[in-house]
Scaffold this active site. Structure first.
Site, PDB file in Angstrom:
ATOM      1  CG  PHE A 149       6.041 -18.100 -13.843  1.00 53.30           C
ATOM      2  CD1 PHE A 149       6.004 -17.665 -12.528  1.00 53.30           C
ATOM      3  CD2 PHE A 149       5.978 -17.139 -14.843  1.00 53.30           C
ATOM      4  CE1 PHE A 149       5.906 -16.312 -12.217  1.00 53.30           C
ATOM      5  CE2 PHE A 149       5.874 -15.795 -14.553  1.00 53.30           C
ATOM      6  CZ  PHE A 149       5.834 -15.384 -13.231  1.00 53.30           C
ATOM      7  CE  LYS A 173       5.231 -25.722 -22.391  1.00 53.46           C
ATOM      8  NZ  LYS A 173       6.062 -24.836 -21.543  1.00 53.46           N
ATOM      9  CD  GLU A 176       9.538 -22.327 -20.433  1.00 55.51           C
ATOM     10  OE1 GLU A 176       8.381 -22.755 -20.240  1.00 55.51           O
ATOM     11  OE2 GLU A 176       9.802 -21.370 -21.179  1.00 55.51           O
ATOM     12  CB  SER A 226       1.769 -13.380 -21.550  1.00 54.06           C
ATOM     13  OG  SER A 226       2.385 -14.135 -22.568  1.00 54.06           O
ATOM     14  CB  CYS A 281      -4.059 -13.896 -14.333  1.00 58.76           C
ATOM     15  SG  CYS A 281      -5.231 -15.025 -13.612  1.00 58.76           S
ATOM     16  CD  GLU A 370      -0.216  -9.689 -16.856  1.00 56.92           C
ATOM     17  OE1 GLU A 370       0.279 -10.183 -17.882  1.00 56.92           O
ATOM     18  OE2 GLU A 370      -1.008 -10.299 -16.118  1.00 56.92           O
TER      19      GLU A 370
HETATM   20  P1  NAD Z   1       3.992 -16.983 -20.808  1.00 61.20           P
HETATM   21  O1  NAD Z   1       2.967 -16.550 -21.786  1.00 61.20           O
HETATM   22  O2  NAD Z   1       5.373 -16.469 -20.955  1.00 61.20           O
HETATM   23  O3  NAD Z   1       4.121 -18.587 -20.813  1.00 61.20           O
HETATM   24  C1  NAD Z   1       2.990 -19.415 -20.712  1.00 61.20           C
HETATM   25  C2  NAD Z   1       3.275 -20.734 -21.436  1.00 61.20           C
HETATM   26  O4  NAD Z   1       3.529 -20.477 -22.810  1.00 61.20           O
HETATM   27  C3  NAD Z   1       4.512 -21.451 -20.891  1.00 61.20           C
HETATM   28  O5  NAD Z   1       4.234 -22.826 -20.813  1.00 61.20           O
HETATM   29  C4  NAD Z   1       5.593 -21.132 -21.909  1.00 61.20           C
HETATM   30  O6  NAD Z   1       6.513 -22.171 -22.062  1.00 61.20           O
HETATM   31  C5  NAD Z   1       4.816 -20.921 -23.194  1.00 61.20           C
HETATM   32  N1  NAD Z   1       5.393 -19.873 -24.065  1.00 61.20           N
HETATM   33  C6  NAD Z   1       6.097 -18.766 -23.683  1.00 61.20           C
HETATM   34  N2  NAD Z   1       6.409 -18.021 -24.755  1.00 61.20           N
HETATM   35  C7  NAD Z   1       5.909 -18.645 -25.834  1.00 61.20           C
HETATM   36  C8  NAD Z   1       5.902 -18.359 -27.234  1.00 61.20           C
HETATM   37  N3  NAD Z   1       6.487 -17.274 -27.720  1.00 61.20           N
HETATM   38  N4  NAD Z   1       5.285 -19.224 -28.065  1.00 61.20           N
HETATM   39  C9  NAD Z   1       4.666 -20.335 -27.581  1.00 61.20           C
HETATM   40  N5  NAD Z   1       4.656 -20.651 -26.267  1.00 61.20           N
HETATM   41  C10 NAD Z   1       5.254 -19.827 -25.397  1.00 61.20           C
HETATM   42  O7  NAD Z   1       3.404 -16.660 -19.352  1.00 61.20           O
HETATM   43  P2  NAD Z   1       4.143 -16.802 -17.951  1.00 61.20           P
HETATM   44  O8  NAD Z   1       5.148 -15.711 -17.834  1.00 61.20           O
HETATM   45  O9  NAD Z   1       4.572 -18.198 -17.712  1.00 61.20           O
HETATM   46  O10 NAD Z   1       2.921 -16.530 -16.960  1.00 61.20           O
HETATM   47  C11 NAD Z   1       2.471 -15.270 -16.633  1.00 61.20           C
HETATM   48  C12 NAD Z   1       1.311 -14.820 -17.501  1.00 61.20           C
HETATM   49  O11 NAD Z   1       0.218 -15.726 -17.400  1.00 61.20           O
HETATM   50  C13 NAD Z   1       0.756 -13.475 -17.082  1.00 61.20           C
HETATM   51  O12 NAD Z   1       0.478 -12.702 -18.224  1.00 61.20           O
HETATM   52  C14 NAD Z   1      -0.519 -13.836 -16.341  1.00 61.20           C
HETATM   53  O13 NAD Z   1      -1.495 -12.799 -16.289  1.00 61.20           O
HETATM   54  C15 NAD Z   1      -0.981 -14.986 -17.147  1.00 61.20           C
HETATM   55  N6  NAD Z   1      -1.951 -15.805 -16.421  1.00 61.20           N
HETATM   56  C16 NAD Z   1      -3.245 -15.774 -16.846  1.00 61.20           C
HETATM   57  C17 NAD Z   1      -4.217 -16.492 -16.160  1.00 61.20           C
HETATM   58  C18 NAD Z   1      -5.651 -16.459 -16.631  1.00 61.20           C
HETATM   59  O14 NAD Z   1      -6.442 -17.252 -16.156  1.00 61.20           O
HETATM   60  N7  NAD Z   1      -6.030 -15.597 -17.536  1.00 61.20           N
HETATM   61  C19 NAD Z   1      -3.849 -17.262 -15.050  1.00 61.20           C
HETATM   62  C20 NAD Z   1      -2.516 -17.283 -14.647  1.00 61.20           C
HETATM   63  C21 NAD Z   1      -1.572 -16.549 -15.354  1.00 61.20           C
END
Ligand code: NAD
Length: 479
Positions: A149, A173, A176, A226, A281, A370
C-alpha cells in the site's frame, strides 16, 4: 459509494465474486470506495485475456514499444498533480511525498524507454571453427506484480514499464487498500497507445495472491510487501515453477558521527524517518548517535519533531506529515509506543479524526521488528564499530546511512555494513532506476532485483544460437 472494478482489455470490469474491500481516506477515517475482490474464476479470465494479447505484443517492434513508453512518460508527467492527488487521497501522504514517489516512478518509465538498447544481445563470429554464436533476450510471457500500500504509483512502476517494454504481458494486483492510482495509470496507458490486454489489473487480497503464484498461465511473479508474505510468495511461486523476485520489510539504521554537518543531518533524518509517516521500506527507524554525538542529537531531534506539522493535507496545505494507512495500523503502532520509554510522545498534538500518529522518539530499541509508522528508536553507542555491529544484528538488509564528514568513517561503513543500499549523508538511499533496488537478507527473496539491468534480466530469458553455414554452403557450391 464509488465502486472499483478490475481492469481487463483496457476497460473497467466489475467483479462478480460478491466480495469486496473498503478503501479509506486515512486523513479523515471516512470510507471513500469499495473495491471488488476477484474470485479464482475471474482471475482465470484475466490470465486468458493476457494470454490472448501476448503474441501480438511480443511481435511488436522494439521501437514501437519504446514509442509507447515515451508517450506514457509524457502523459504521467503532464498529469503529475492529478495523480499525486489520488495518491494522497487513498494513502494519506502529503503532496510533496506523493509528488516525490511519482518522480521516482517516472524514472522507471524513462529507463524502459531505452528498451531497444537494453534488449540487445551479443554476437561472436567464429566462436568455434565455422561456427558463429549469438544471444538474444526474449520475454517470459504473462507475468504478475503484487504490490504494497505504501507506494501506490512507484512500486508498481518498478515492475510493469520494464516488464511490458521487454515484450511481456502484465497483470498487476495492487494493494487492496490503494487501488485507485493503478486504475488512473492504466487509463493513461490507453492514451499512450498500449494495446488491449497488455496491462491488466485484478484486485483482491491473499486469495488472489495465492492464485497468481500457483496459476499455470503465469511465468513470473514480482512481489513487494512485508517479509512474511514475501517469503510465502517466493516459496509458493518457486514451487509452481515460476521465476520470483520478492522484496520484504526492513529496519533501517541511521548512524550519526560527531563530525556530521548538524543542520542537513537533522533535515535528512526527519525526512527519512517521518516522510510518508514512516511507512517506507527505506524509512530510517533506528538512530544511532555515536559517542559525543548522542546527547546533542537527541535534543535537536526532539525540537525538530516538535516543529513538524501533522495534519490532514486536504484541509491544511501546510501539513508536512499525514496519517498511517488505517485504524488497525494505527493501533499496532500505538501498541509499540505504549510499551516503550518515550523521549517524544507522538500521541499528542495530532488531529482527532483520521488515522494519525505523531512523530515519536523512543529511548533504546523499541523492537527489532519493523514498526512501519512514525516511530524512531534512539541509541547511543560508544563507537562506530559498536554502531555497525548493532546494525548488523538486524535480520533485515535494505538500507543504512552514515552521517559524517570523514572519508575514513565513510569507507569503513560502506565496506562493513550488512545491507544492500548504503547512504553517506543521504537519508533515504533508494537507488535511481538505472541501479537495482538491492535489498539483502529478510528484505529480499530471490536473485534478480527490481530496476536497472537486473530488472531486464528478470523479465527476459536468454537464448543462445549457434550456427554453422560454411560447410553446407561449400557443399552446395560444389567446392
Ligand atoms: P503486505 O505484505 O501486507 O501486503 C503486500 C501485498 O501482499 C498486498 O498486495 C496484499 O494484498 C498481499 N497480501 C497481504 N497478506 C497476504 C497473505 N497473507 N498472503 C498473500 N498475500 C498477502 O504489505 P503492506 O502492508 O501492503 O506494505 C507494507 C510492507 O511492504 C512493509 O513491510 C514494507 O517494508 C514493505 N515494502 C517493501 C519494499 C521493498 O522494496 N523491500 C518496498 C515497499 C514496501
Amino acid at each position: 459509494m464509488n465502486r472499483i472494478g478490475h481492469w481487463i482489455n483496457n476497460k473497467v470490469v466489475l467483479g462478480n465474486s460478491g466480495r469486496s474491500g473498503v478503501v479509506f481516506n486515512p486523513a479523515t477515517g471516512e470510507e471513500q470506495a469499495k473495491v471488488d475482490f476477484a474470485s479464482v474464476a475471474e482471475l482465470d479470465a484475466v490470465v486468458a485475456a493476457s494470454k490472448a494479447a501476448l503474441p501480438a505484443w511480443r511481435a511488436t517492434s522494439l521501437s514501437r514499444r519504446a514509442e509507447i513508453m515515451f508517450r506514457m512518460r509524457e502523459l504521467v508527467d503532464a498529469n503529475r498533480k492529478e495523480i499525486a492527488n489520488i495518491i494522497s487521497l487513498e494513502h494519506g501522504k502529503v503532496p510533496a511525498d506523493a509528488m516525490g514517489e511519482l518522480a521516482r516512478g517516472l524514472e522507471n518509465i524513462e529507463f524502459a524507454c531505452g528498451i531497444p538498447a537494453l534488449m540487445k544481445g551479443g554476437y561472436s563470429e567464429q566462436a568455434a571453427g565455422g561456427v558463429d554464436v549469438y544471444s538474444i533476450r526474449q520475454p517470459l510471457g504473462v507475468v504478475a506484480g503484487i504490490t504494497p500500500f505504501n507506494f501506490p504509483a512507484m512500486v508498481p512502476m518498478w515492475m510493469y514499464p520494464l516488464a511490458i517494454a521487454c515484450g511481456n504481458v502484465f497483470i498487476l494486483k495492487p494493494s487492496e487498500k490503494v487501488p485507485l492510482t493503478a486504475i488512473r495509470l492504466a487509463e493513461l496507458f490507453i492514451e499512450a497507445g498500449l494495446p488491449e490486454g497488455v496491462f491488466n489489473i485484478v484486485h483482491g487480497g491473499a486469495e488472489v495472491v495465492d492464485a497468481l503464484c500457483t496459476h499455470p498461465g503465469i511465468a513470473a511473479v514480482s512481489f513487494v510487501g512485508s517479509s512474511k508474505v514475501a517469503a510465502h510468495v517466493y516459496a509458493l511461486g518457486a514451487q509452481h515453477g515460476k521465476r520470483v523476485q520478492a522484496g520484504g520489510g526492513a529496519k533501517n539504521f541511521q548512524i550519526v558521527m560527531d563530525d556530521a554537518e548538524p543542520d542537513s543531518t537533522i533535515r535528512a533524518i526527519l525526512g527519512a524517518s517521518f516522510g510518508c509517516a514512516g511507512q517506507r521500506c527505506m524509512a530510517g527507524s533506528v538512530l544511532l548517535g555515536v559517542g559525543p554525538a548522542g546527547d546533542p542529537l537527541q535534543k535537536r531531534m526532539v525540537a525538530a519533531m516538535d516543529a513538524l506539522k501533522v495534519d490532514d493535507t486536504s484541509a491544511n496545505p501546510a501539513a508536512e506529515m499525514g496519517p498511517v494507512i488505517d485504524d488497525s495500523s494505527r493501533k499496532r503502532v500505538l501498541g509499540f509506543i505504549s510499551n516503550a520509554k518515550l523521549l517524544r510522545d507522538g500521541r499528542t498534538g495530532i488531529p482527532s479524526r483520521g488515522f494519525f500518529v505523531g512523530p515519536t522518539l523512543v529511548d533504546g530499541m523499541a523492537t527489532p521488528e519493523e514498526i512501519f509508522g512514525p516511530v524512531l528508536s534512539l541509541l547511543k553507542p560508544a563507537s562506530l564499530d559498536e554502531a555497525i555491529a548493532l546494525a548488523n544484528r538486524s535480520a533485515f538488509g535494505n538500507g543504512a546511512t552514515l552521517f559524517t564528514t570523514s572519508g575514513k568513517h565513510a569507507r569503513q561503513f560502506t565496506r562493513d555494513i550488512q545491507c544492500g543500499m548504503v547512504g553517506i549523508n543521504v537519508g533515504v538511499p533508494a537507488p535511481m532506476s538505472i541501479f537495482p533496488f538491492a535489498g539483502w537478507n529478510q528484505s529480499f527473496f530471490g536473485d534478480l532485483h527490481m530496476q536497472g539491468t537486473e530488472g531486464v534480466q528478470f523479465y527476459t530469458r536468454q537464448r543462445v544460437v549457434l550456427s554453422r553455414w560454411d560447410a553446407a554452403y561449400r557443399r552446395q557450391q560444389g567446392w
